[in-house]
Design an enzyme around this catalytic site. Structure first.
Site, PDB file in Angstrom:
ATOM      1  N   ASP A  92       0.808  -1.222   0.000  1.00 16.11           N
ATOM      2  CA  ASP A  92       0.000   0.000   0.000  1.00 16.11           C
ATOM      3  C   ASP A  92       0.842   1.273   0.000  1.00 16.11           C
ATOM      4  O   ASP A  92       0.306   2.374   0.174  1.00 16.11           O
ATOM      5  CB  ASP A  92      -0.919   0.008   1.227  1.00 16.11           C
ATOM      6  CG  ASP A  92      -1.970  -1.081   1.167  1.00 16.11           C
ATOM      7  OD1 ASP A  92      -2.940  -0.924   0.405  1.00 16.11           O
ATOM      8  OD2 ASP A  92      -1.816  -2.100   1.872  1.00 16.11           O
TER       9      ASP A  92
ATOM     10  N   GLU B  35      -0.031   9.612   1.204  1.00 18.19           N
ATOM     11  CA  GLU B  35      -0.721  10.614   2.023  1.00 18.19           C
ATOM     12  C   GLU B  35      -0.875  10.164   3.463  1.00 18.19           C
ATOM     13  O   GLU B  35      -0.820  10.987   4.387  1.00 18.19           O
ATOM     14  CB  GLU B  35      -2.109  10.900   1.436  1.00 18.19           C
ATOM     15  CG  GLU B  35      -2.893  11.914   2.264  1.00 18.19           C
ATOM     16  CD  GLU B  35      -4.282  12.187   1.716  1.00 18.19           C
ATOM     17  OE1 GLU B  35      -4.569  13.350   1.442  1.00 18.19           O
ATOM     18  OE2 GLU B  35      -5.063  11.240   1.565  1.00 18.19           O
TER      19      GLU B  35
ATOM     20  N   ARG C 238       1.199  -1.243   7.586  1.00 20.17           N
ATOM     21  CA  ARG C 238       1.690   0.012   7.016  1.00 20.17           C
ATOM     22  C   ARG C 238       2.528   0.831   8.001  1.00 20.17           C
ATOM     23  O   ARG C 238       3.026   1.901   7.656  1.00 20.17           O
ATOM     24  CB  ARG C 238       0.510   0.857   6.532  1.00 20.17           C
ATOM     25  CG  ARG C 238      -0.376   0.161   5.505  1.00 20.17           C
ATOM     26  CD  ARG C 238      -1.270   1.142   4.793  1.00 20.17           C
ATOM     27  NE  ARG C 238      -0.483   2.101   4.039  1.00 20.17           N
ATOM     28  CZ  ARG C 238      -0.977   3.215   3.504  1.00 20.17           C
ATOM     29  NH1 ARG C 238      -2.252   3.501   3.658  1.00 20.17           N
ATOM     30  NH2 ARG C 238      -0.205   4.037   2.823  1.00 20.17           N
TER      31      ARG C 238
ATOM     32  N   ARG D  29      -8.882   3.599  11.482  1.00 22.05           N
ATOM     33  CA  ARG D  29      -7.441   3.755  11.282  1.00 22.05           C
ATOM     34  C   ARG D  29      -6.826   4.874  12.138  1.00 22.05           C
ATOM     35  O   ARG D  29      -5.622   4.896  12.352  1.00 22.05           O
ATOM     36  CB  ARG D  29      -7.152   4.039   9.807  1.00 22.05           C
ATOM     37  CG  ARG D  29      -7.681   2.972   8.835  1.00 22.05           C
ATOM     38  CD  ARG D  29      -6.857   1.705   8.862  1.00 22.05           C
ATOM     39  NE  ARG D  29      -7.318   0.755   7.872  1.00 22.05           N
ATOM     40  CZ  ARG D  29      -6.925   0.755   6.600  1.00 22.05           C
ATOM     41  NH1 ARG D  29      -6.082   1.672   6.160  1.00 22.05           N
ATOM     42  NH2 ARG D  29      -7.391  -0.152   5.754  1.00 22.05           N
TER      43      ARG D  29
ATOM     44  N   HIS E 156     -11.923   6.619   5.490  1.00 15.09           N
ATOM     45  CA  HIS E 156     -11.183   7.816   5.880  1.00 15.09           C
ATOM     46  C   HIS E 156     -12.073   9.044   5.740  1.00 15.09           C
ATOM     47  O   HIS E 156     -13.005   9.052   4.931  1.00 15.09           O
ATOM     48  CB  HIS E 156      -9.953   8.017   4.979  1.00 15.09           C
ATOM     49  CG  HIS E 156      -8.815   7.112   5.286  1.00 15.09           C
ATOM     50  ND1 HIS E 156      -8.039   6.526   4.300  1.00 15.09           N
ATOM     51  CD2 HIS E 156      -8.281   6.697   6.456  1.00 15.09           C
ATOM     52  CE1 HIS E 156      -7.081   5.795   4.854  1.00 15.09           C
ATOM     53  NE2 HIS E 156      -7.217   5.876   6.159  1.00 15.09           N
TER      54      HIS E 156
ATOM     55  N   ILE F 273      -8.235  -1.104  -4.294  1.00  8.24           N
ATOM     56  CA  ILE F 273      -7.566  -1.294  -3.000  1.00  8.24           C
ATOM     57  C   ILE F 273      -7.812  -0.078  -2.105  1.00  8.24           C
ATOM     58  O   ILE F 273      -6.916   0.391  -1.385  1.00  8.24           O
ATOM     59  CB  ILE F 273      -6.059  -1.600  -3.162  1.00  8.24           C
ATOM     60  CG1 ILE F 273      -5.410  -0.641  -4.167  1.00  8.24           C
ATOM     61  CG2 ILE F 273      -5.848  -3.046  -3.580  1.00  8.24           C
ATOM     62  CD1 ILE F 273      -3.899  -0.781  -4.245  1.00  8.24           C
TER      63      ILE F 273
ATOM     64  N   CYS G  91      -5.082  10.048  -1.769  1.00  8.47           N
ATOM     65  CA  CYS G  91      -4.197   9.084  -1.101  1.00  8.47           C
ATOM     66  C   CYS G  91      -2.810   8.993  -1.752  1.00  8.47           C
ATOM     67  O   CYS G  91      -1.824   8.634  -1.103  1.00  8.47           O
ATOM     68  CB  CYS G  91      -4.792   7.678  -1.147  1.00  8.47           C
ATOM     69  SG  CYS G  91      -6.522   7.559  -0.733  1.00  8.47           S
TER      70      CYS G  91
END
Length: 255
Positions: free
Chosen positions: A60, A65, A85, A133, A163, A244, A250
């Site tokens: 990813d 971002e 991540r 997240r 998000h 994805i 992003c």
């Protein structure tokens, strides 16, 4: 105005990126082509683009971002909520790129988690989505750091979207694209809200870059609404990144 942008070329492992879309795996070759067209559009908007090499260890990692919040006073290295991540921000090339532009570098620390896809800048204020997240501890750390530099932040609890910027895009000049749960949110009442219909909700993730707006391909009503506000529109296909859970915002750090 933005002067600089940082992007990372998708790696071959992008096909294994985190996904909740049920649209299948991305086509790597097409993702590369779309990314090149994205960089080209940013260049047309008048910014200098720093392109980082792909990293197969992090599927990813083209979604740069999420790993840093770039402000006009400092850069804040985040701590992504997706465990796979969390080491992306520490990658040497990203650290070197950010140090080239910023003297002041701050860090979000455990137990806080923040992905900057949850953060929307409106002037000197930063709306921070509390999501799967980005947790409360991370959001509070982020606000404390922002205030240290004379900036401000506030927390917006999320109910449906991944998000904050999945369903919002601030286009400067008081204009805000809104979709889904944000259409009725009282938080943004002072802004000129442009509603994006449910069937084009993905089209709400646009980015303003120096009086241009990059708009995802395939969302004609969203595009028309933005053009109606007088912006110069640059259409970019992000179909492979949608698979994805990614969109236009992003894929870059803009500052």
């Amino acid at each position: 105005m933005f002067t600089n942008v940082i992007v990372r070329v998708p790696s071959k492992s992008v096909v294994d990126g985190i996904s909740s879309s049920n649209e299948g795996k991305p086509n790597y070759g097409l993702a590369l082509k779309q990314h090149e067209e994205y960089v080209s559009a940013l260049t047309k908007a008048g910014v200098n683009v720093t392109v980082l090499e792909p990293n197969d260890d992090f599927p990813d990692s083209c979604f740069v971002e999420d790993v840093a919040l770039c402000t006009k006073k400092c850069v804040i290295i985040t701590r992504p909520g997706a465990a796979s991540r969390q080491k992306e921000a520490a990658l040497q090339d990203m650290q070197e790129a950010l140090k080239k532009f910023y003297e002041h570098i701050e860090y979000i620390e455990a137990p806080g988690t923040v992905e900057a896809g949850d953060i929307m800048m409106v002037g000197d204020h930063f709306y921070i989505g509390e999501s799967a997240r980005t947790n409360r501890a991370g959001a509070e750390q982020m606000i404390a750091i922002l205030e240290k530099y004379g900036l401000s932040g506030s927390i917006v609890p999320l109910k449906e979207v991944l998000h904050l910027k999945t369903g919002l895009a601030y286009l400067e000049n008081n204009n805000l694209l809104v979709a889904g749960e944000f259409i009725t949110s009282p938080v943004f009442e002072k802004l000129n809200k442009i509603e994006i219909s449910p069937d084009e909700a993905y089209g709400a993730n646009c980015i303003w870059v120096n009086d241009h707006v990059l708009v995802p391909a395939g969302y004609p009503n969203a595009q028309k609404a933005i053009e109606g506000l007088g912006y110069k529109v640059l259409v970019v296909d992000t179909s492979e990144f949608r698979k994805i859970d990614g969109g236009l915002s992003c894929l870059s750090l803009r500052f």
